[in-house]
Design a protein around this motif. Structure first.
Motif, mmCIF file in Angstrom:
data_model
loop_
_atom_site.group_PDB
_atom_site.id
_atom_site.type_symbol
_atom_site.label_atom_id
_atom_site.label_comp_id
_atom_site.label_asym_id
_atom_site.label_seq_id
_atom_site.Cartn_x
_atom_site.Cartn_y
_atom_site.Cartn_z
ATOM 1 N N ARG A 193 -1.376 -1.015 -5.193
ATOM 2 C CA ARG A 193 -0.882 -1.352 -3.866
ATOM 3 C C ARG A 193 -0.960 -0.121 -2.985
ATOM 4 O O ARG A 193 -0.822 1.006 -3.464
ATOM 5 N N ARG A 238 0.661 -3.606 1.542
ATOM 6 C CA ARG A 238 1.951 -4.276 1.735
ATOM 7 C C ARG A 238 2.235 -4.592 3.198
ATOM 8 O O ARG A 238 2.784 -5.648 3.515
ATOM 9 N N GLU A 241 0.140 -7.676 4.031
ATOM 10 C CA GLU A 241 0.587 -8.856 3.292
ATOM 11 C C GLU A 241 1.948 -9.327 3.775
ATOM 12 O O GLU A 241 2.248 -10.519 3.758
ATOM 13 N N SER A 242 2.783 -8.402 4.239
ATOM 14 C CA SER A 242 4.067 -8.793 4.814
ATOM 15 C C SER A 242 3.861 -9.574 6.102
ATOM 16 O O SER A 242 4.505 -10.605 6.328
ATOM 17 N N SER A 245 2.556 -12.969 5.292
ATOM 18 C CA SER A 245 3.626 -13.785 4.723
ATOM 19 C C SER A 245 4.540 -14.346 5.808
ATOM 20 O O SER A 245 4.830 -15.548 5.840
ATOM 21 N N SER A 252 9.584 -11.291 4.629
ATOM 22 C CA SER A 252 9.004 -9.962 4.798
ATOM 23 C C SER A 252 8.930 -9.294 3.436
ATOM 24 O O SER A 252 9.757 -9.535 2.555
ATOM 25 N N LEU A 253 7.957 -8.432 3.255
ATOM 26 C CA LEU A 253 7.766 -7.755 1.978
ATOM 27 C C LEU A 253 8.060 -6.267 2.060
ATOM 28 O O LEU A 253 7.807 -5.533 1.109
ATOM 29 N N THR A 254 8.591 -5.825 3.186
ATOM 30 C CA THR A 254 8.867 -4.408 3.360
ATOM 31 C C THR A 254 10.069 -4.230 4.279
ATOM 32 O O THR A 254 10.299 -5.030 5.195
#
Length: 747
Positions: A193, A238, A241-242, A245, A252-254
């Protein structure tokens, strides 16, 4: 109060690099100077105990501990082993432990990696790209480059014994660097990542913008995104991808984006408990809480006003952010980046323009392929719904597999499916019957609530399998259980096998002119040409010469799923009368609103007559069932029936879409003013209102003249939806289609 699921443990407060963009040493808060260089055994032990206590009290399934600094490897292998041992011991039997370390990699060697392999510590390494990019900030105090040493560390981490520990690379953005070269350099190292991090800045110390442009960071990141796309997304990023998403309605991924509440606490080398570390960029003491691991539980920190402020979701961002349509994706930016001396953190991010451009840029580049195909392809929507029914049925089988009656019925279903194309087609027909979904949902509810229901579920599944055997003309044993003297065969009809109050079993098979049921020594013929009075077939109606027949379903016991009760079995005269009204209503629709009428006909498979006349507005009813079914008031006149067909189909289509694709996010309780309601409503209700009323406005204009102000109210609602942050890319596309439909109505 939200529990902490992640702690950052500062194991060493000094560093062996002199990075000039480091928030710990180069920004406002200089508290590191007064703290011990290395964490003590007492702080380690007490922190582990506090975390175990917190995990137990909140029943956390897992917790993450990130070893940080300064440079954490300066703590040495002995102290890091103590950390791993203490936390592993404390969390055993309470929660799974996810250990990680963030390092510049300079000290990384096999002795560290052997230790990390023993305890499963995953390693993230800071690297800003190629040598030119990395040397811009990540140098030794005497100016020497650190790049070759970092590459050597990554190479060691990528080697066979340690590859599984490689967590990824962290890259701080500098718009003076070549974004393509930066990404290429990072991708070459095959990280699991990549994290791109905006340099910490506030309104008092704004980020460097060499060309003075307010969107310089967005343009730099979008060049990275475009190159990442051209390369086929070779590694997960990330940040991107956040965004993808949240644009799809996901989380959220972050921490730096989105509205997810913070669940992180920092433990300094002296045991001080602090808020997120990036706050050190705002002002001296910004991260302080006044608590420590010796005297205070983590719950005390979780209740701190500064922590709570980052757990408020939409309510925790500035007023201008709350009105912004991309707030779900950007989340107002990182909390630290909102700081201004005069009003604290009640501001948009200092990167506001960048974030808006970045979100819009990613959405614009990906919306065509991210938009769900079900929105524009009725066949794809139907396939998705069919798949959903099968997924739910498989879940029900998992719940009831231990029941002998259910297991026997399930084996018959499997035998039908194995019986070649005829069996598969027949099984599809009964599984796709809308009230199959109603039955499955009811049975799942019963299983979830612990209510008895296996016997009833097995009876329905047996009848479903038997109906497929008869439809497919299969030479398979099809034994059904009847209760109260009758059994309903989905899509076919109701068979009476005994007097009311009786129950038993019968074997069904195909004959030359229909079907037959054997009950003991007697045989009952029934079916399309059998003429058996004990057989009540499902009647049909055709909405047009070229349209597939629609079932007039007044037999299925699971048709009782509408907001109002269904009619009992219609008499022959009542059926003909209703067919006549349906014919005239359908003709009226095709004359008044031909486009909407064609759309309403697509996928309509089942009509159920409902008790009573039309409700206010004469709208149709959507129940808890699969797609294709519609409840229509039996006593409604032709105009009301036409409106019920139109609005009911609009309602069921939107429900079917929402069941298989995300039109809006469900992680907020946001409310929107509605032109038709006295109080604000969630975006799902506002969208449903507009979706129906566009068709109603078209119908009324063609039949009785426009409703005063009707079009204006729809435009008002569409404008509100256009700025609704909850809408996904598919939801936004649907709103655009509704606006196009209304434009045609207004023309």
């Amino acid at each position: 109060m939200i529990a902490f699921r992640e702690i950052v443990l500062k194991v060493h407060s000094r560093c062996d690099l002199a990075c000039d963009h480091c928030y710990v040493y180069e920004h406002a808060d200089q508290s590191w100077r007064a703290r011990p260089k290395v964490i003590s055994p007492e702080v380690i032990s007490r922190t582990a105990s506090r975390l175990a206590e917190h995990a137990r009290d909140h029943a956390l399934p897992s917790v993450t501990v990130i070893l940080h600094g300064g440079e954490p490897l300066l703590a040495g292998t002995a102290r890091l082993r103590l950390v791993c041992e203490e936390f592993s011991r404390a969390l055993t039997g309470i929660a799974a432990l996810d250990l990680r370390i963030h390092t510049n990699g300079l000290q990384l060697s096999t002795r560290y990696l052997d230790l990390f392999a023993e305890f499963g510590v995953r390693v993230g390494i800071s690297l800003d790209g190629d040598r030119a990019a990395n040397d811009r900030h990540r140098r030794f105090a005497d100016g020497r480059t650190s790049h070759p040493l970092v590459l050597a560390a990554v190479a060691l981490l990528r080697s066979a014994p340690y590859r599984h520990l490689y967590q990824g690379l962290l890259c701080t953005v500098d718009v003076a660097n070549d974004p393509v070269a930066v990404l290429d350099a990072l991708v070459e190292l095959e990280p699991p990542r990549v994290d791109f991090l905006l340099p910490h800045a506030t309104w008092e110390t704004p980020p460097v913008r060499p060309d003075g442009a307010p969107d310089a960071y967005a343009r730099w990141l979008l060049r990275i995104f475009d190159h990442w796309e051209r390369l086929g997304r070779p590694v997960p990023v990330r940040l991107f991808e956040s965004l993808l998403s949240t644009l799809r309605g996901g989380p959220s991924l972050t921490e730096s984006l989105g509205l997810a509440p913070t669940d992180l606490v920092v433990v300094e080398t002296d045991g001080t408990l602090e808020q997120v570390d990036s706050l050190k960029s705002a002002f001296e003491g910004a991260a302080a809480t006044g608590f420590n691991v010796f005297d205070h539980a983590f719950d005390r920190v979780a209740a701190h006003p500064g922590v709570r402020a980052r757990q408020l979701g939409l309510a925790g961002v500035s007023d201008s952010c709350r009105r912004c349509p991309v707030v779900r994706s950007c989340g107002g930016g990182l909390y630290t980046h909102r700081y201004r001396d005069r009003n604290g953190f009640d501001n948009p991010s200092v990167y506001c323009t960048d974030l808006r451009e970045l979100v819009d840029g990613v959405e614009g580049r990906t919306a065509p392929r991210e938009t769900a195909r079900q929105l524009s392809d009725p066949a794809e929507l139907a396939r998705s719904q069919e798949e959903l029914t099968r997924i739910l049925l498989a879940r029900l089988n998992a719940d009831l597999a231990g029941d002998p009656g259910w297991a026997h019925a399930w084996e018959l279903v499997a035998a039908v499916e194995r019986a070649g194309p005829a069996g598969a087609d027949a099984l599809d027909a009964v599984l796709d019957h809308p009230f199959t979904r109603t039955w499955v949902l009811a049975a799942l509810d019963a299983a979830r609530d612990g209510r008895p229901g296996a016997a009833e579920a097995a009876r329905r599944l047996t009848a479903l399998a038997a109906a497929a055997v008869l439809r497919g003309g299969l030479d398979l044993p099809a034994e059904v259980a009847y209760r109260d003297g009758e059994v309903y065969l989905p899509t076919l009809g109701l068979l009476r096998l005994g007097e009311p109050g009786t129950q038993g079993r019968a074997s069904l098979h195909v004959t030359d002119d229909g079907y037959a049921a054997r009950d003991g020594r007697s045989e009952h013929r029934f079916g399309p040409a059998a003429g058996d009075a004990r057989w009540q077939p499902v009647r049909t109606w055709s909405p047009g010469p070229d349209a597939a027949p629609v079932a007039l379903e007044d037999l299925d016991p699971y048709r009782n799923c509408f907001p109002r009760p269904p009619r009992l079995r219609l008499g022959a005269g009542e059926t003909e009368e209703w067919r006549g009204r349906l014919d005239r209503a359908w003709a009226l629709l095709h004359k008044a609103v031909p486009g909407f009428a064609r759309a309403a006909a697509a996928g309509l498979t089942t009509l159920t007559p409902l008790a009573g006349g039309p409700r206010a507005g004469g709208w149709g009813e959507a129940g808890r069932h699969g797609p294709g079914a519609l409840g229509v008031p039996y006593a409604a006149g032709v105009r009301e029936t036409a409106l019920a067909l139109l609005t009911g189909r609009r309602r069921t289509r939107l429900r079917a879409l929402a069941e298989v694709t995300d039109l809006y996010a469900l992680d907020g309780q946001w409310q929107h003013p509605s032109p038709w309601r006295s109080r604000p409503v969630p975006v799902s209700r506002l969208l449903a209102d507009v979706h129906e009323r566009v068709a109603v406005e078209a119908y009324r204009r063609a039949t009785a003249g426009p409703e005063p102000g009707g079009s204006d109210r729809i435009h008002e609602a569409l404008d509100r939806l256009s700025t609704a942050a909850e809408l996904t890319v598919t939801g936004k596309r649907l709103v655009a289609e509704l606006r196009y439909e209304l434009k045609a109505v207004d023309a």
